[in-house]
Scaffold this motif. Structure first.
Motif, PDB file in Angstrom:
ATOM      1  N   LEU A 189      38.437  43.186  39.467  1.00 17.22           N
ATOM      2  CA  LEU A 189      38.275  42.181  38.900  1.00 17.22           C
ATOM      3  C   LEU A 189      38.897  40.731  38.842  1.00 17.22           C
ATOM      4  O   LEU A 189      39.928  40.518  39.083  1.00 17.22           O
ATOM      5  N   HIS A 190      38.208  39.671  39.147  1.00 22.96           N
ATOM      6  CA  HIS A 190      38.389  38.351  39.521  1.00 22.96           C
ATOM      7  C   HIS A 190      38.582  37.777  37.746  1.00 22.96           C
ATOM      8  O   HIS A 190      37.514  37.815  37.110  1.00 22.96           O
ATOM      9  N   PRO A 191      40.152  37.746  36.733  1.00 25.40           N
ATOM     10  CA  PRO A 191      40.099  37.543  35.686  1.00 25.40           C
ATOM     11  C   PRO A 191      39.287  35.907  35.506  1.00 25.40           C
ATOM     12  O   PRO A 191      39.166  35.355  34.251  1.00 25.40           O
ATOM     13  N   GLY A 192      39.259  35.337  36.239  1.00 23.04           N
ATOM     14  CA  GLY A 192      38.825  33.376  36.399  1.00 23.04           C
ATOM     15  C   GLY A 192      37.154  33.409  36.254  1.00 23.04           C
ATOM     16  O   GLY A 192      37.174  32.135  34.981  1.00 23.04           O
ATOM     17  N   THR A 193      36.977  34.686  37.018  1.00 19.23           N
ATOM     18  CA  THR A 193      35.443  34.102  36.499  1.00 19.23           C
ATOM     19  C   THR A 193      34.781  35.764  36.023  1.00 19.23           C
ATOM     20  O   THR A 193      34.328  35.343  35.825  1.00 19.23           O
ATOM     21  N   GLY A 194      35.215  36.590  35.821  1.00 20.77           N
ATOM     22  CA  GLY A 194      34.456  37.062  35.674  1.00 20.77           C
ATOM     23  C   GLY A 194      33.857  38.476  36.287  1.00 20.77           C
ATOM     24  O   GLY A 194      33.375  39.773  36.086  1.00 20.77           O
ATOM     25  N   MET A 195      34.043  38.374  37.810  1.00 19.07           N
ATOM     26  CA  MET A 195      33.456  38.678  38.716  1.00 19.07           C
ATOM     27  C   MET A 195      34.066  39.513  39.617  1.00 19.07           C
ATOM     28  O   MET A 195      35.122  39.747  39.296  1.00 19.07           O
ATOM     29  N   ARG A 196      33.493  40.628  39.964  1.00 15.88           N
ATOM     30  CA  ARG A 196      33.918  41.306  40.648  1.00 15.88           C
ATOM     31  C   ARG A 196      33.520  42.214  41.850  1.00 15.88           C
ATOM     32  O   ARG A 196      32.959  41.848  42.657  1.00 15.88           O
ATOM     33  N   GLY A 197      35.089  41.773  43.128  1.00 13.83           N
ATOM     34  CA  GLY A 197      34.419  42.236  44.451  1.00 13.83           C
ATOM     35  C   GLY A 197      34.842  40.944  45.096  1.00 13.83           C
ATOM     36  O   GLY A 197      34.305  40.890  46.260  1.00 13.83           O
ATOM     37  N   SER A 198      35.366  39.686  44.226  1.00 13.04           N
ATOM     38  CA  SER A 198      34.988  38.777  45.046  1.00 13.04           C
ATOM     39  C   SER A 198      36.282  38.088  45.928  1.00 13.04           C
ATOM     40  O   SER A 198      37.155  38.732  46.208  1.00 13.04           O
ATOM     41  N   LEU A 199      35.507  38.036  47.352  1.00 15.63           N
ATOM     42  CA  LEU A 199      36.829  37.220  48.637  1.00 15.63           C
ATOM     43  C   LEU A 199      38.021  36.907  47.739  1.00 15.63           C
ATOM     44  O   LEU A 199      39.242  37.706  48.483  1.00 15.63           O
ATOM     45  N   GLU A 200      37.834  35.759  46.753  1.00 20.73           N
ATOM     46  CA  GLU A 200      39.293  35.728  46.104  1.00 20.73           C
ATOM     47  C   GLU A 200      39.878  36.014  46.199  1.00 20.73           C
ATOM     48  O   GLU A 200      41.735  36.341  45.368  1.00 20.73           O
ATOM     49  N   SER A 201      39.436  37.050  45.451  1.00 22.90           N
ATOM     50  CA  SER A 201      40.329  38.773  44.502  1.00 22.90           C
ATOM     51  C   SER A 201      40.717  39.645  45.549  1.00 22.90           C
ATOM     52  O   SER A 201      42.324  40.060  44.914  1.00 22.90           O
ATOM     53  N   TYR A 202      40.493  39.341  46.820  1.00 24.42           N
ATOM     54  CA  TYR A 202      41.013  39.805  47.748  1.00 24.42           C
ATOM     55  C   TYR A 202      42.673  39.135  48.597  1.00 24.42           C
ATOM     56  O   TYR A 202      43.700  39.631  49.066  1.00 24.42           O
TER      57      TYR A 202
END
Length: 321
Positions: free
Chosen positions: A174-187
């Protein structure tokens, strides 16, 4: 003696950096101020004008300045507006280019910070002479700028090129800033690396230098220091991060077929620890027609200078258009 100079401004969530730059990419003078010190953008511009006026006077006066370029979060090249930037104090749509134009009396252009970095790299850094590049900034987040056929890709609305928010692990972190799951920025961001290390420490039982730290004390610098000291788990964090980033870069290569991908930002300090897995997994996930064609490089610009140089590149565009 008269010379051509431009102003480059980089607006970050914490600091705003600014400088006077000549045509060769030499920063004549520079400075910084706190971005969020003023509740109103007009007060921010007043302080910025005060700082820059002194630098401009010392460089020969306003007649020497050909334009102002600005890199900023959610900066829209087409409108000159900062639009709903989550990490700035001023909310909504801010007509920053127009406000600076009125204050300084010279043409002003605005884009987002990663696009500015790509322009700077093409004009002054590792991508000099290239017309097709992708710039990936690996910092607190993951930014990107895409240049194809010598032109920045802005899209129809000015916001193209947000590769950091592409989904690379469907249903993933989970990316807390966008609410999206599995984004490149999350990793692949500094935050992502920290979260990977914490996950590894929780899931694994092997010894690690990282275990002497409390969870809240672990950050990208602690992980880097441990990896440099030979800690296997910390090195595995970089291997995992490099795999995710390399797979994503393979997709980006097959989209725009760049001559080079330039990596920039704090995570690049890990050197081969990050670069080797990135290169391996990028190449193994490319179609044969794309393999071994794309240069994978670290930026040649000093991190402290890159933002100012990149923003100033927009000012030279004004003169040439």
């Amino acid at each position: 003696m008269s010379q051509q100079l431009a102003v480059g401004i980089d607006i970050g969530g914490t600091n705003t950096k600014f400088g006077i730059v000549d045509r060769r990419g030499n920063i004549i003078s520079d400075g910084r101020m706190l971005t969020g010190a003023h509740p109103e953008v007009s007060m921010f511009i007043d302080e910025l004008h005060g700082h820059l006026s002194k630098l401009i006077d010392a460089a020969g006066g306003m007649s020497q300045i050909k334009g102002i370029g600005v890199g900023a979060p959610n900066g829209n090249y087409y409108t000159g507006n900062i639009e709903y930037a989550p990490n700035l104090r001023w909310h909504g749509v801010i007509p920053l280019a127009n406000l600076l134009n009125e204050k300084f009396g010279v043409p002003t252009r605005l884009t987002n910070d990663a696009n500015a970095a790509a322009i700077g790299e093409m004009q002054y850094g590792a991508a000099r002479g290239m017309k097709d590049i992708i710039m990936i900034t690996l910092g607190t987040g993951v930014g990107s700028g895409i240049i194809a056929n010598g032109q920045m890709i802005y899209g129809h609305d000015g916001f193209a090129g947000e590769l950091g928010h592409c989904i690379v692990v469907p249903g993933g972190r989970l990316h807390p800033g966008t609410g999206m799951r599995g984004s490149l920025e999350s990793y692949a961001s500094a935050t992502g690396v920290t979260n990977t290390a914490i996950e590894f420490l929780t899931e694994r039982t092997e010894e690690s230098l990282l275990r002497k730290y409390q969870k809240e004390e672990i950050n990208s610098k602690v992980i880097f220091d441990a990896a440099m000291a030979g800690d296997h788990l910390a090195q595995e964090v970089y291997a995992f991060t490099g795999k995710i980033l390399g797979e994503a870069l393979a997709n980006f290569v097959m989209f725009s077929s760049p001559e080079a991908i330039i990596l920039f930002g704090g995570l690049t300090k890990a050197g081969d620890l990050i670069m080797k897995p990135v290169r391996e997994h990028m190449e193994k996930n490319l179609l044969p027609i794309f393999q071994n064609k794309v240069k994978l490089m670290f930026s040649e610009l000093r991190e402290s200078d890159a933002a100012i140089l990149g923003a100033s590149g927009l000012a030279w565009e004004i003169q040439e258009s």
